[in-house]
Design an enzyme around this catalytic site. Structure first.
Site, PDB file in Angstrom:
ATOM      1  N   ASP A   1      71.010  64.978  78.349  1.00 38.02           N
ATOM      2  CA  ASP A   1      70.568  64.961  79.998  1.00 38.02           C
ATOM      3  C   ASP A   1      71.259  63.595  80.677  1.00 38.02           C
ATOM      4  O   ASP A   1      71.265  63.274  79.613  1.00 38.02           O
ATOM      5  CB  ASP A   1      69.702  65.237  80.082  1.00 38.02           C
ATOM      6  CG  ASP A   1      69.061  66.352  81.737  1.00 38.02           C
ATOM      7  OD1 ASP A   1      70.070  66.156  82.570  1.00 38.02           O
ATOM      8  OD2 ASP A   1      68.085  66.995  82.040  1.00 38.02           O
ATOM      9  N   TRP A   2      71.066  63.739  81.957  1.00 32.99           N
ATOM     10  CA  TRP A   2      71.574  62.857  82.322  1.00 32.99           C
ATOM     11  C   TRP A   2      70.977  61.507  82.906  1.00 32.99           C
ATOM     12  O   TRP A   2      70.568  61.678  83.454  1.00 32.99           O
ATOM     13  CB  TRP A   2      72.329  63.150  84.243  1.00 32.99           C
ATOM     14  CG  TRP A   2      73.962  63.879  84.446  1.00 32.99           C
ATOM     15  CD1 TRP A   2      74.686  63.395  85.243  1.00 32.99           C
ATOM     16  CD2 TRP A   2      74.208  64.218  83.511  1.00 32.99           C
ATOM     17  NE1 TRP A   2      75.939  64.549  84.819  1.00 32.99           N
ATOM     18  CE2 TRP A   2      76.112  65.044  83.852  1.00 32.99           C
ATOM     19  CE3 TRP A   2      73.619  65.557  82.259  1.00 32.99           C
ATOM     20  CZ2 TRP A   2      76.775  65.645  83.044  1.00 32.99           C
ATOM     21  CZ3 TRP A   2      74.725  66.677  81.242  1.00 32.99           C
ATOM     22  CH2 TRP A   2      76.633  66.888  82.304  1.00 32.99           C
TER      23      TRP A   2
END
Length: 769
Positions: free
Chosen positions: A281-282
């Site tokens: 995920d970012w």
């Protein structure tokens, strides 16, 4: 002779040099290992680290800095979520990744030339269709539009478990049940990937809380992890072969998911057979080298310090070159499948009109009729008094990466007029003026709008206005609106519960309209569960319209008018009170103090925290039904404008061997054409392991049945559907004994039952520790 000798010498030398200067390999699907050998260490590292996050118009310093050299390269599709590095000398292009779950997501703060996308219904509404054909059609919208915009990977479907009704991103997710979640996710994935566009199923795993999401340690038993929080991912992986998977922000039992070899390599790849790429995920995780060694191939969106971490780890021997090469290989295997690599000539002109029509159809299929005291459908000659901000300013979807830049939205007032209804003009004018004046106070666009969207306060309604409407209108409709989203969980007061002002307006509406023998209809325009038990008696009909996308007003009107017979069913339990929720006491977790010198991220401030999943496997209806806790509306509930009969179940055998088939015939016994969601639950022996009273193991939606028309539905159960996870054996086990198949219209409205026997325990799918 000397000159001839020198000439020959130089000719030979040139031939030798030429022989050594072989042409560089150019990437194709058959020479990936050869290309890897030709890469330098720096190039390999670039391929497993994204190019950073580029947001047009974003103020400097808002996000972690990108590599300055990367910022010089204009993105192929501005406003998308991320991209990978190109290695031009070896024919490796950069590919583009874009959110989101409810439509292709662009984030461009310049507002120069907005790219519009179809805002489809939120994930919860999609799942509420209980229809894999319909949800695949929604996925096809995303696939077509991503292809038309030159996007390679769409970061969806998101289908974490709706463990608690206050979860901020529940609107993106599908259900409290893993079987339903995984099956719907597979259908959406198949719809997107049909167009040669990859998905990234997310967020793997146990990412059920937004508060302190980046440092939240989820403490969960092995059985609950396997049966509740991983099972949906397992189903989706096996049924749809997603191109990529995204690990989550949180830790599980002390280890970041993006750094968990056991989760990514042992369970996902070795046990389930996942062949695709795993990305973070970012800005997730702590150590990019540990993440890569665990099998997390791509760090997104990528930061220069991550590249340095991996490079140093290879040089000092703490990260094996073979682990780096394996990550690179998976990146390249993904690249060669993409439309960018295959030089697709995208148009930048999606067919938004056709896609909007499909979105409208899907939206009406997932709306859930919760109550109907002869109030619906509304006759076309009726005049309507329409109340509630959201009636005039519909909430199409949630916030964050699930938001969509849309060309228009159809609010309920427009939808009703489009359907031929007459609206009481005084009420309409007052609301329109209020909504317009309040929206005019909205500040200039900001990146923080993603996490803290501007919302206007519900208009205070004077009693005189309600009394006048009761005199001049035939029916009242009030819309209750709610919005939530990324990075922030909901609250009980004034969100899960109605506000005092909303309750007062609804109570006065009920009193005034009922005094004149007129009906009051409530439309819920929200992304998740709200409290209803305290006020539902004031309403004659309640429609859960969810957040239905850009065509929402038309879709709601289709239901209210009877053009479409409601057929949606609840995918999460509606409790009587929040205190009845099994996870109420430990949500959203315990915040821990910052360590010395630790600072908070300005964009996503996250404290260290932990949350204990004390509800274990008893999530949602597994708890309410087993413990016999009264609910407002049970899992799987939903009304229709017609009635259905369930004939006797027929089993292929009363003794289970490899599989068993259950068949049942559904008849429309009413006077209106309609669809029914047929749900199969299984009750299992619980001598060795305690079990919920029943668990969903199959579902199907009938075709549109005309009055007196019937359809036969068949379900096949294998040993996988019978099994529970036994942590003492590190294995799934189907326990010998009597099983009961329960088929019905909801988890409590069981119409028919039938028993079968399993003579011996079946062990399967042994874990690799």
């Amino acid at each position: 002779m000397k000159k001839i000798f020198l000439l020959l010498f130089f000719v030979c030398l040139n031939l030798m040099v030429s022989a050594q200067e072989k042409p560089l390999p150019q990437l194709n699907k058959n020479n990936i290992k050869q290309v890897i050998k030709a890469l330098t260490l720096d190039e390999k590292v670039k391929l497993v680290i994204g190019m950073g996050m580029y947001i047009p118009g974003a103020p400097a310093g808002l996000l972690p800095p990108n590599d300055p050299e990367d910022d010089k390269i204009a993105p192929k599709v501005p406003g998308t979520s991320g991209r990978t590095h190109a290695i031009n000398r070896l024919g490796i292009p950069s590919i583009t990744l874009s959110d989101g779950p409810a439509g292709i997501h662009f984030l461009d703060l310049t507002n120069a030339k907005p790219k519009y996308a179809t805002a489809i219904p939120i994930g919860t509404l999609l799942a509420s269709t209980w229809d894999t054909i319909m949800t695949q059609k929604a996925g096809e919208i995303l696939g077509r539009e991503a292809k038309d915009y030159g996007i390679d990977i769409v970061l969806t479907p998101a289908f974490n478990i709706q463990r608690n009704p206050l979860g901020g991103r529940n609107f993106e997710y599908y259900s409290e049940d893993p079987f339903l979640s995984g099956t719907i996710a597979a259908a959406v994935t198949n719809g997107i990937q049909k167009y040669g566009i990859g998905v990234s199923v997310k967020h793997f795993a146990a990412n059920n809380t937004e508060t302190n999401r980046m440092k939240l340690n989820t403490i969960v038993s092995e059985r609950a992890l396997r049966e509740i929080y991983l099972k949906g991912f397992e189903i989706a992986v096996k049924k749809s072969n997603p191109w990529t998977l995204m690990t989550s922000y949180n830790l599980i039992n002390g280890t970041y998911t993006s750094e968990s070899n056991r989760l990514i390599t042992n369970i996902l790849r070795k046990e389930w057979g996942f062949k695709g790429l795993v990305m973070s995920d970012w800005f997730a995780g702590q150590n990019a080298a540990i993440s890569l060694a665990a099998g997390n191939d791509l760090q997104m969106p990528g930061r220069p310090d991550q590249a340095q971490t991996i490079s140093n780890a290879v040089k000092n021997g703490s990260l094996a070159m073979s682990d780096l090469d394996l990550g690179v290989e998976r990146v390249l295997n993904l690249v060669v499948k993409t439309i960018t690599f295959n030089k697709y000539n995208y148009s930048n002109k999606p067919d938004l009109t056709t896609n909007a029509a499909v979105s409208r159809m899907v939206a009406s299929e997932g709306m859930v009729l919760l109550k109907n005291n002869n109030a619906l459908p509304i006759t076309k000659s009726s005049s309507i008094a329409l109340f509630g901000n959201a009636s005039y300013d519909i909430i199409a979807g949630g916030t964050g990466s699930g938001d969509v830049v849309k060309k228009y939205t159809i609010s309920l007032d427009e939808g009703l007029v489009n359907s031929g209804f007459k609206l009481q003009q005084n009420t309409k004018s007052i609301y329109e003026d209020y909504v317009k004046s309040e929206n005019a106070k909205k500040p200039a666009p900001s990146f923080m709008d993603v996490f803290n969207p501007f919302t206007i306060k519900e208009m205070a309604v004077k009693n005189e206005m309600i009394i006048e409407s009761a005199t001049n209108s035939d029916v009242a409709i009030i819309t209750i609106g709610r919005i939530a989203g990324e990075s922030k969980d909901r609250k009980v007061a004034d969100d899960f519960n109605l506000t005092d002002a909303e309750k007062q307006t609804l109570k006065t509406l009920s009193k005034s309209f009922h005094a004149k023998n007129k009906k009051v209809i409530v439309v819920i325009n929200a992304g998740g569960v709200i409290e209803m038990a305290s006020w539902s008696n004031w309403a004659d009909a309640i429609l859960m319209a969810w957040q239905p996308g850009m065509e929402g007003g038309n879709a709601i009107a289709d239901i209210l008018s009877g053009k479409v017979n409601p057929s949606g069913k609840l995918t999460a339990t509606f409790p009587v009170s929040y205190t009845d929720v099994p996870s109420a006491e430990n949500f959203p977790g315990k915040q821990l103090p910052l360590k010395e010198g630790e600072i908070l991220d300005p964009v996503m401030p996250t404290y260290p925290a932990e949350i204990k999943y004390d509800d274990d496997i008893y999530v949602g209806y597994r708890y309410y039904n087993t413990k016999k806790v009264k609910t407002a509306y049970e899992f799987g509930f939903g009304l229709s404008y017609t009635q259905f009969e369930y004939n006797d179940i027929k089993l292929s055998s009363t003794d289970f061997k490899d599989k068993i088939m259950a068949t049942i015939t559904i008849k429309n016994s009413g006077k209106t054409a309609g669809k029914e969601v047929v749900q199969l639950y299984l009750s299992a022996p619980s001598e060795k392991l305690k079990k919920p009273s029943e668990e969903l193991k199959g579902f199907a939606k009938t075709k549109l049945l005309q009055p007196n028309e019937s359809q036969t539905i068949s379900f096949t159960l294998t040993s996988e559907e019978l099994a529970s996870y036994d942590p003492t054996l590190s294995s799934w086990i189907a326990e010998a004994g009597k099983y009961t198949i329960k088929i019905g219209a909801s988890s409590l409205d069981i119409k028919q039952t039938k028993e079968f026997s399993l003579k011996k325990d079946i062990l399967m799918n042994t874990s690799k520790k």
